[in-house]
Design an enzyme around this catalytic site. Structure first.
Site, mmCIF file in Angstrom:
data_model
loop_
_atom_site.group_PDB
_atom_site.id
_atom_site.type_symbol
_atom_site.label_atom_id
_atom_site.label_comp_id
_atom_site.label_asym_id
_atom_site.label_seq_id
_atom_site.Cartn_x
_atom_site.Cartn_y
_atom_site.Cartn_z
ATOM 1 N N HIS A 117 29.081 76.168 90.325
ATOM 2 C CA HIS A 117 30.527 76.315 90.167
ATOM 3 C C HIS A 117 30.926 77.755 89.886
ATOM 4 C CE1 HIS A 117 34.523 75.778 88.207
ATOM 5 N NE2 HIS A 117 34.641 74.777 89.061
ATOM 6 N N SER A 174 40.210 74.677 90.766
ATOM 7 C CA SER A 174 39.168 75.645 90.413
ATOM 8 C C SER A 174 39.067 76.744 91.455
ATOM 9 C CB SER A 174 37.801 74.963 90.318
ATOM 10 O OG SER A 174 37.514 74.559 89.022
ATOM 11 N N ASP A 230 32.665 80.326 82.928
ATOM 12 C CA ASP A 230 32.323 79.220 83.817
ATOM 13 C C ASP A 230 30.887 78.779 83.555
ATOM 14 O OD1 ASP A 230 32.168 77.680 86.483
ATOM 15 O OD2 ASP A 230 34.161 78.563 86.574
#
Length: 538
Positions: free
Chosen positions: A279, A443, A239
């Site tokens: 994220h 996600s 990620d």
């Protein structure tokens, strides 16, 4: 480089031909330049940075600018000619590493279909004899399965576009032997953009409805009564990196040496471009935030360690190297909360490498609200995860986003709104703001399944990826208000919901039974392991 000598069409895969966007370029610098100076220099040439938002787009589109790569377009949308190209080279001089052409895949509408085949890199099969214009990057090639990452010696004089054509001519057009290292214009991550979730009065479990819904935690007997994970089942989060010092995450700093150099800084609020820095930290919290430390949120597998692997350019080679690196470093599960890449054999080789070494891989199905599962989620060795909301239906929000569906869909998991960890000081919960209350998207759904896979492997570490997948799919609940009309290997299946929404308790119970008798997956007649649920509201 002569503009007129470069390709205007490019076959990206077997089904589509991309066309040159004559108004855009990707500028790559040898070292990160000053942002304000770049903007001023571009303006003087009639260019501007690609804007984050575009007219008429629904949901968030994050442009994939990086510390040393910038997407630019002509200010008046006129075509880029040789004079402008030469002016760019003259203005930036030796600080400019390469200028990449931008192509549009007609199968993908809008800016999400724009990408750059890097002009200074080729991914070449190990068996191919290299021309003198290419040089193998040994360090980066260590983590490519079956390919070498080759640098172009003088990309402005002899670009990867031209070199690849010559290699393919010699290889009788076997396109797999030499491939571009592509970078997407839009970031591929599948999400839309007191220090605790728990209240002493009802509704006590409202903060983490997702963990209650999937029977990981909450009232009554849950999966956490049997296991909360073990230290020998690392979950790799491929990620944007993690906040390595977050008090609710168990990150192994020794495992954060990344694809383009040390990545210890990635995960800190100011060091990763734009808002994507958070994220990876948010994904990691859903998979494995600590369960019994009296802090913040509970992840699916809170006693499992996180192996953060940061992507910087989000290129094809970074994805492939990240998968192989995680595998070689000991990951048992790899979470990939991104999608939208072409079906690249370079990434496929990496996936097969991990699968053959007993690694479970989970990926986001995509947020396009369409009947196409994103790559790499649609690979047969990857568990494709869609997103549900708190009424157990597939997320589909007109004008915003929805969970992709299709033939490769495996299971569903909660995807809106999900509470999780955030880069410290940047969340929206409490004075310290270390947590985020609304992560949306597939996600957010994928790490639920990665965490469940880690729980299953914590009960029985010898299980293969196929056995873990079978347990997850067979234990899923048939919810969503849709029929499950199709009979598949692991039960009734739906185009929109896969095998259903995951049930962690049933999966863990069936794992324990499977150890005793692989033929018996239905009985639940056994006692749970002793465990005192403490430290948090779940």
């Amino acid at each position: 480089m002569r503009i007129d000598d470069q390709p205007t069409r490019m076959r990206r895969d077997s089904s589509s031909i991309s066309h040159l966007d004559r108004t855009r370029l990707l500028l790559s610098f040898r070292s990160p330049p000053a942002h304000e100076q770049i903007i001023a220099d571009l303006r003087s040439l009639g260019l501007e940075l690609e804007p984050t938002y575009s007219e008429g787009t629904a949901g968030a589109e994050l442009v994939n600018h990086t510390p040393r790569r910038f997407w630019v377009q002509t200010s008046l949308r006129e075509h880029i000619n040789q004079e402008l190209y030469d002016s760019l080279e003259s203005r930036f001089g030796e600080s400019l590493e390469s200028i990449g052409l931008v192509f549009h895949d007609p199968e993908i509408p809008g800016r999400r279909g724009l990408y750059c085949p890097l002009p200074d890199v080729l991914l070449v099969e190990e068996s191919v004899a290299l021309p003198s214009s290419l040089e193998i990057d040994r360090e980066q090639s260590r983590y490519l399965a079956g390919y070498n990452l080759c640098r172009v010696n003088s990309p402005q004089e002899n670009s990867a576009y031209q070199i690849r054509s010559r290699i393919l001519d010699a290889a009788r057009q076997d396109r797999g032997q030499a491939q571009f290292d592509e970078i997407p214009l839009i970031s591929p991550f599948a999400y839309e953009p007191p220090d605790t979730f728990y209240q002493p009065v009802p509704p006590r479990y409202a903060g983490q409805w997702n963990m209650v819904t999937v029977r990981a935690g909450g009232p009554g007997t849950t999966a956490w009564d049997y296991t909360r994970g073990t230290h020998n089942v690392p979950i790799a989060i491929l990620d944007t990196g993690c906040d390595l010092t977050h008090p609710d995450l168990h990150c192994f700093n020794g495992w954060t040496v990344g694809m383009t150099g040390p990545l210890q800084t990635y995960g800190a609020a100011s060091d990763v471009p734009n808002f994507s820095f958070a994220h990876g930290t948010r994904v990691a919290g859903i998979a494995a935030a600590g369960n019994s430390n009296f802090k913040g949120v509970s992840g699916m597998a809170g006693d499992c360690p996180i192996m953060p692997i940061a992507l910087v350019d989000n290129s094809i080679s970074e994805i492939a190297r990240g998968i192989v690196y995680a595998t070689d470093t000991g990951a048992r599960v790899i979470n990939m909360s991104f999608g939208g890449y072409p079906r690249s054999s370079v990434i496929e080789h990496a996936i097969e490498y991990a699968y053959n070494r007993n690694v479970v891989m989970c990926a986001a199905s995509g947020n396009g609200n369409q009947g196409t599962i994103s790559f790499p989620a649609n690979h047969p060795y990857v568990i494709a995860v869609g997103a549900t909301q708190n009424n157990d239906t597939r997320v589909s929000i007109p004008g915003s986003w929805g969970s992709n569906w299709g033939d490769e869909l495996s299971v569903m998991a909660p995807g809106i709104p999900i509470g999780t960890t955030d880069v410290q000081g940047n969340g929206d919960l409490g004075d310290t703001r270390d947590y985020f209350t609304r992560m949306d998207g597939t996600s957010a759904a994928a790490p639920h399944v990665s965490g469940l896979a880690a729980l299953i492997l914590s009960v029985e570490s010898s299980l293969t990826p196929d056995e873990v997948r079978n347990l997850i799919e067979r234990s899923a609940d048939k919810v969503g208000g849709v029929g499950y009309p199709i009979q598949r290997k692991n039960g009734r299946w739906s185009t929109f919901m896969g095998y259903g929404r995951i049930n962690a308790l049933t999966a863990i119970r069936r794992t324990r039974i499977y150890i005793w008798d692989p033929k018996d997956l239905l009985s639940t007649a056994f006692k749970p392991l002793p465990w005192t649920q403490q430290g948090k509201g779940l």
